[in-house]
Motif scaffolding. Sequence first.
Motif, short mmCIF file in Angstrom:
data_model
loop_
_atom_site.label_atom_id
_atom_site.label_comp_id
_atom_site.label_asym_id
_atom_site.label_seq_id
_atom_site.Cartn_x
_atom_site.Cartn_y
_atom_site.Cartn_z
N ALA A 1 42.55 27.53 48.20
CA ALA A 1 42.59 28.99 48.25
C ALA A 1 41.41 29.59 47.49
O ALA A 1 40.86 30.62 47.90
N GLU A 2 41.00 28.93 46.40
CA GLU A 2 39.84 29.43 45.63
C GLU A 2 38.57 29.37 46.46
O GLU A 2 37.76 30.29 46.41
N ALA A 3 38.39 28.31 47.20
CA ALA A 3 37.20 28.17 48.05
C ALA A 3 37.20 29.24 49.13
O ALA A 3 36.15 29.84 49.42
N ALA A 4 38.35 29.52 49.70
CA ALA A 4 38.44 30.56 50.73
C ALA A 4 38.12 31.93 50.13
O ALA A 4 37.43 32.74 50.75
N GLN A 5 38.60 32.17 48.91
CA GLN A 5 38.33 33.44 48.25
C GLN A 5 36.84 33.59 47.95
O GLN A 5 36.26 34.66 48.15
N ARG A 6 36.21 32.52 47.46
CA ARG A 6 34.77 32.57 47.18
C ARG A 6 33.99 32.85 48.46
O ARG A 6 33.04 33.64 48.47
N HIS A 7 34.39 32.20 49.54
CA HIS A 7 33.72 32.42 50.82
C HIS A 7 33.88 33.88 51.26
O HIS A 7 32.92 34.52 51.69
N GLN A 8 35.08 34.40 51.13
CA GLN A 8 35.34 35.79 51.51
C GLN A 8 34.52 36.75 50.65
O GLN A 8 33.97 37.73 51.15
N ASP A 9 34.41 36.46 49.37
CA ASP A 9 33.60 37.29 48.47
C ASP A 9 32.13 37.28 48.87
O ASP A 9 31.47 38.32 48.85
N ARG A 10 31.63 36.09 49.21
CA ARG A 10 30.23 35.99 49.65
C ARG A 10 30.00 36.77 50.94
O ARG A 10 29.00 37.47 51.08
N GLN A 11 30.93 36.64 51.86
CA GLN A 11 30.82 37.35 53.14
C GLN A 11 30.85 38.87 52.91
O GLN A 11 30.09 39.61 53.53
N SER A 12 31.71 39.31 52.03
CA SER A 12 31.82 40.73 51.73
C SER A 12 30.52 41.26 51.11
O SER A 12 30.03 42.32 51.47
N GLY A 13 29.98 40.49 50.17
CA GLY A 13 28.73 40.88 49.53
C GLY A 13 27.59 40.95 50.53
O GLY A 13 26.76 41.87 50.49
#
Length: 55
Positions: free
Chosen positions: A2-14
């Motif tokens: 779940a942490e990896a998915a959150q990091r990916h989502q954060d990068r995509q959002s940025g």
Amino acid sequence: MAEAAQRHQDRQSGAAEHDAAKRRRTELYTRAVELLGNDSAARWPPGTVVKRLDD
């Protein structure tokens, strides 16, 4: 996982925010040149034109 998915989502959002800001600057600069109707305006530093429009 779940942490990896959150990091990916954060990068995509940025990245999306960065792209939107870049697109906005381009649109403002293009609009400024259109409004000024002057070929010399196309040689002005984009930051100067956009700053004046965005104020």
